[in-house]
Design a protein around this motif. Structure first.
Motif, short mmCIF file in Angstrom:
data_model
loop_
_atom_site.label_atom_id
_atom_site.label_comp_id
_atom_site.label_asym_id
_atom_site.label_seq_id
_atom_site.Cartn_x
_atom_site.Cartn_y
_atom_site.Cartn_z
N VAL A 72 -7.09 47.37 6.77
CA VAL A 72 -6.08 46.32 6.71
C VAL A 72 -4.68 46.93 6.69
CG1 VAL A 72 -5.12 44.45 5.30
CG2 VAL A 72 -7.60 44.65 5.56
N LEU A 73 -4.51 48.01 5.93
CA LEU A 73 -3.21 48.67 5.86
C LEU A 73 -2.81 49.21 7.23
CD1 LEU A 73 -0.87 49.67 4.05
CD2 LEU A 73 -2.18 51.79 3.73
N ALA A 74 -3.74 49.87 7.91
CA ALA A 74 -3.44 50.44 9.22
C ALA A 74 -3.13 49.36 10.25
CB ALA A 74 -4.62 51.29 9.70
N MET A 75 -3.89 48.27 10.23
CA MET A 75 -3.64 47.20 11.19
C MET A 75 -2.33 46.50 10.88
SD MET A 75 -5.96 47.71 13.18
CE MET A 75 -5.14 46.54 14.22
N SER A 76 -1.99 46.41 9.60
CA SER A 76 -0.68 45.85 9.24
C SER A 76 0.44 46.70 9.84
CB SER A 76 -0.55 45.78 7.72
OG SER A 76 0.75 45.36 7.34
N GLY A 77 0.29 48.02 9.74
CA GLY A 77 1.29 48.91 10.33
C GLY A 77 1.35 48.79 11.84
N ALA A 78 0.19 48.66 12.49
CA ALA A 78 0.16 48.54 13.95
C ALA A 78 0.82 47.24 14.40
CB ALA A 78 -1.28 48.60 14.44
N ILE A 79 0.55 46.13 13.69
CA ILE A 79 1.15 44.85 14.03
C ILE A 79 2.67 44.89 13.80
CG2 ILE A 79 1.26 42.40 13.40
CD1 ILE A 79 -1.78 42.71 12.67
N PHE A 80 3.08 45.42 12.66
CA PHE A 80 4.51 45.56 12.37
C PHE A 80 5.17 46.42 13.45
CE2 PHE A 80 7.46 45.89 8.42
CZ PHE A 80 8.59 45.78 9.23
N TYR A 81 4.51 47.51 13.83
CA TYR A 81 5.08 48.38 14.85
C TYR A 81 5.17 47.66 16.19
CZ TYR A 81 6.50 52.74 17.00
OH TYR A 81 7.24 53.71 17.63
N ALA A 82 4.19 46.84 16.52
CA ALA A 82 4.23 46.09 17.78
C ALA A 82 5.45 45.16 17.82
CB ALA A 82 2.94 45.29 17.96
N VAL A 83 5.70 44.45 16.71
CA VAL A 83 6.87 43.57 16.64
C VAL A 83 8.15 44.39 16.80
CG1 VAL A 83 8.19 42.04 15.13
CG2 VAL A 83 5.70 41.83 15.26
N HIS A 84 8.24 45.48 16.05
CA HIS A 84 9.41 46.36 16.15
C HIS A 84 9.61 46.86 17.58
CE1 HIS A 84 11.45 50.27 16.08
NE2 HIS A 84 10.31 50.82 16.43
N SER A 85 8.53 47.32 18.21
CA SER A 85 8.63 47.91 19.54
C SER A 85 9.03 46.86 20.58
CB SER A 85 7.30 48.56 19.93
OG SER A 85 7.40 49.21 21.17
N ILE A 86 8.50 45.65 20.47
CA ILE A 86 8.89 44.58 21.39
C ILE A 86 10.41 44.39 21.36
CG2 ILE A 86 8.82 42.07 21.75
CD1 ILE A 86 5.88 42.17 20.86
N ILE A 87 10.96 44.36 20.17
CA ILE A 87 12.40 44.10 20.03
C ILE A 87 13.23 45.31 20.46
CG2 ILE A 87 14.24 43.57 18.38
CD1 ILE A 87 12.08 42.11 16.71
N VAL A 88 12.90 46.49 19.93
CA VAL A 88 13.78 47.63 20.13
C VAL A 88 13.70 48.17 21.55
CG1 VAL A 88 12.21 49.52 19.46
CG2 VAL A 88 14.65 49.68 18.94
N MET A 89 12.53 48.15 22.19
CA MET A 89 12.45 48.66 23.56
C MET A 89 13.15 47.72 24.53
SD MET A 89 11.21 51.58 23.11
CE MET A 89 11.65 51.91 24.82
N THR A 90 13.04 46.42 24.31
CA THR A 90 13.79 45.48 25.15
C THR A 90 15.28 45.73 25.01
OG1 THR A 90 12.05 43.82 24.85
CG2 THR A 90 14.17 43.06 25.69
N ALA A 91 15.74 45.90 23.77
CA ALA A 91 17.16 46.13 23.52
C ALA A 91 17.63 47.45 24.14
CB ALA A 91 17.43 46.13 22.01
N LEU A 92 16.82 48.49 24.07
CA LEU A 92 17.22 49.78 24.63
C LEU A 92 17.36 49.71 26.15
CD1 LEU A 92 15.19 52.32 22.46
CD2 LEU A 92 17.68 52.29 22.79
N TYR A 93 16.46 49.01 26.82
CA TYR A 93 16.60 48.87 28.27
C TYR A 93 17.84 48.06 28.62
CZ TYR A 93 12.38 51.11 30.02
OH TYR A 93 11.44 52.04 30.38
N MET A 94 18.12 47.02 27.82
CA MET A 94 19.36 46.27 28.05
C MET A 94 20.58 47.15 27.82
SD MET A 94 18.53 42.54 26.39
CE MET A 94 17.30 41.45 27.13
N ALA A 95 20.53 48.00 26.79
CA ALA A 95 21.62 48.94 26.55
C ALA A 95 21.76 49.92 27.71
CB ALA A 95 21.38 49.68 25.24
N ALA A 96 20.64 50.33 28.29
CA ALA A 96 20.69 51.22 29.46
C ALA A 96 21.39 50.54 30.63
CB ALA A 96 19.28 51.64 29.86
#
Length: 529
Positions: A343-367
């Protein structure tokens, strides 16, 4: 018998009760995006109207997903079955916290992309379908997050892939067509493996309802049999291709830098995450024993993906290629959570997925903003952007810290959780790989910031000269339609980093629902699961 007056109890096969009004939010994302995409397609020649229609429907999509997540948090998991047929006969939409959260975050990113596209997609791109393709892409993305049927997961994948092909070749440049071929071939192979595995799964259980399969697997004397392990391995390979995991990740950096930058931003934020989501739903929830059997293999793939992404980013001078490798590194972190499976690992994976969706989209826009200000996406030809716009330099630095997993931004918390889960599971080498990848990512992003922002001019010119290396050449400024979505996403990165409790709660609920799917089963079949 013909003419018989004997009554039939439809309640044994069909849901005869009226559907609560709030439950219609389950299908609202699909209806909004299909209707919006169709309307934009019919009016595609009106290029001035396209952004208004597209952004309007994307805003409705965000509101529908907000309502859906609130409904799920208030009443618990929701299941709707097409034609009112009871599961497993009817095709089910089953929405839990995981699906509702990812659908909402995905719709926010798509809305930001729609606004950004108003400034970066020209009239030709609008006429040939940017907004219809974007809306229909979200039909597939939201459908994949909300479905409760394995075959319909495949169908929604096809919907988003068809739309993504259209977005990828929008502009018809040779480099785009080359990238589309690489993207298409690998995804075609992955899709065929997905379909083959689904056929085998149906042959074993006679059903493709996720909850029904999960119950039948739990009743087996040997849920980690060779047959099921083979099916799980096929699913893992198929979804690894779609998520760009090692060694089938070479298509991503070869294709994501080719289309319009806003298309790259949407792809980097969403498409690989749908592959990870499918992997979580199938391996962790439906075939948990087989996932445990493959845990060591998944761990090795996760480490290789983390290192490939980090070292690949260090080797790049073209900013969008560099960001493509960072997408790959993020997939490795999420696969680490799948490998551990707690449960702890999946919580981290889900949290990371949310983070990655936001930050990678923003980084490409910044590019995209960097390319517009500096006239290039090549680090050797960039420089002096800090002097041009110090606020933008700060925004990029925040995003660089976030994608590297540094505090106090959104990437820090999921990496802490994933490393903790790996060490608790006795996989210290997996936790160490996450930390090493984060360090190398920090170096790669620091290199970008120093070259593009801190030094005064491009390579081969004295510091202080214009960023193109030609004194006096005017610099093109980004418009409000580019700054607004970038600002929204950066604000989310900061807010999640400073106030992570709500995201931790959502990711923990989502992880619990996947690892211990009793609530999911109750939602589909009723009773005590």
């Amino acid at each position: 018998m013909a003419g018989s007056s004997q009554s039939v109890d439809l309640a044994l096969a069909m849901n005869v009760l009226p559907v609560p009004a709030g439950d219609w939010l389950v299908v609202a994302p699909s209806l909004i995006t299909i209707l919006g995409g169709s309307l934009c397609l019919m009016l595609r020649k009106n290029t001035d109207l396209q952004p208004k229609l597209g952004i309007g429907f994307l805003a409705l999509l965000v509101l529908a997903n907000v309502g859906l997540l609130i409904r799920v948090l208030d009443t618990g998991m929701i299941t709707m079955v097409m034609g009112s047929w009871l599961p497993p006969f009817g095709i089910a939409f089953t929405v839990d916290t995981l699906g509702a959260t990812l659908s909402l975050i995905g719709s926010v990113v798509a809305f930001c992309a729609g606004v950004y596209g108003a400034a970066t997609v020209d009239n030709t791109g609008r006429r040939y379908g940017f907004y219809p393709f974007l809306l229909l892409l979200m039909t597939g993305v939201c459908g994949a997050f909300l479905t409760g049927d394995v075959f319909n997961l495949y169908v929604w994948f096809e919907v988003l892939l068809i739309s993504s092909y259209g977005l990828l070749v929008l502009g018809n440049d040779r480099i785009q067509l080359d990238g589309a071929v690489k993207y298409g071939v690998l995804n075609l192979v992955g899709t065929n493996l997905f379909l083959i595995a689904t056929g085998l799964l149906y042959g074993i259980f006679g059903t493709l309802n996720m909850a029904d399969i999960a119950m039948k697997v739990s009743d087996l004397e040997n849920p980690a049999s060779g047959t099921l392990a083979t099916v799980a391995a096929l699913y893992f390979l198929a979804f690894a291709m779609k998520a760009a995991a090692f060694p089938v990740n070479f298509w991503l950096p070869a294709s994501y830098h080719t289309p319009n930058v806003v298309v790259s931003a949407v792809f980097a934020g969403l498409l690989t995450k749908v592959g990870v989501y499918a992997l979580i739903r199938v391996l962790v929830m439906i075939l948990p024993a087989s996932r445990g059997y493959l845990a060591d293999v998944i761990s090795v793939v996760a480490i290789a993906t983390l290192m490939t992404g980090a070292f690949g980013a260090l080797a790049q001078s073209e900013v969008r290629r560099l960001l493509g490798y960072l997408v790959i590194a993020g997939i490795g972190a999420m696969l680490a959570g799948v490998a551990v499976g707690s449960v702890l690992a999946m919580s981290g994976a889900i949290f990371y997925a949310v983070h990655s969706i936001i930050v990678m989209t923003a980084l490409y826009m910044a590019a995209g903003v960097m390319s517009m200000m500096g006239g290039s996406s090549d680090l050797r030809r960039l420089g002096g952007l800090y002097q041009q716009n110090a606020a933008f330099a700060g925004v990029f630095l925040v995003l660089g810290f976030a994608v590297s997993g540094l505090p106090p931004f959104s990437g820090f918390w999921p990496k802490v959780i994933l490393v903790d889960a790996a060490f608790q599971d006795g996989r210290a080498w997996l936790g160490a790989a996450i930390l090493v990848s984060g360090f190398l990512t920090t170096v790669a992003m620091g290199r970008v910031w120093i070259y593009a922002f801190w030094r005064g001019g491009p390579e081969g010119t004295p510091d202080g000269q214009s960023v193109s290396g030609m004194p006096g050449e005017p610099v093109q400024l980004a418009g409000a339609a580019m700054w607004l979505p970038l600002g929204i996403l950066t604000a989310l990165v900061v807010y999640i980093g400073l106030q992570p409790e709500w995201m931790l709660e959502l990711s923990t609920q989502g992880a619990s629902g996947v690892v211990n799917p009793f609530g999911y089963l109750r939602s589909v079949f009723g009773g005590e699961g």
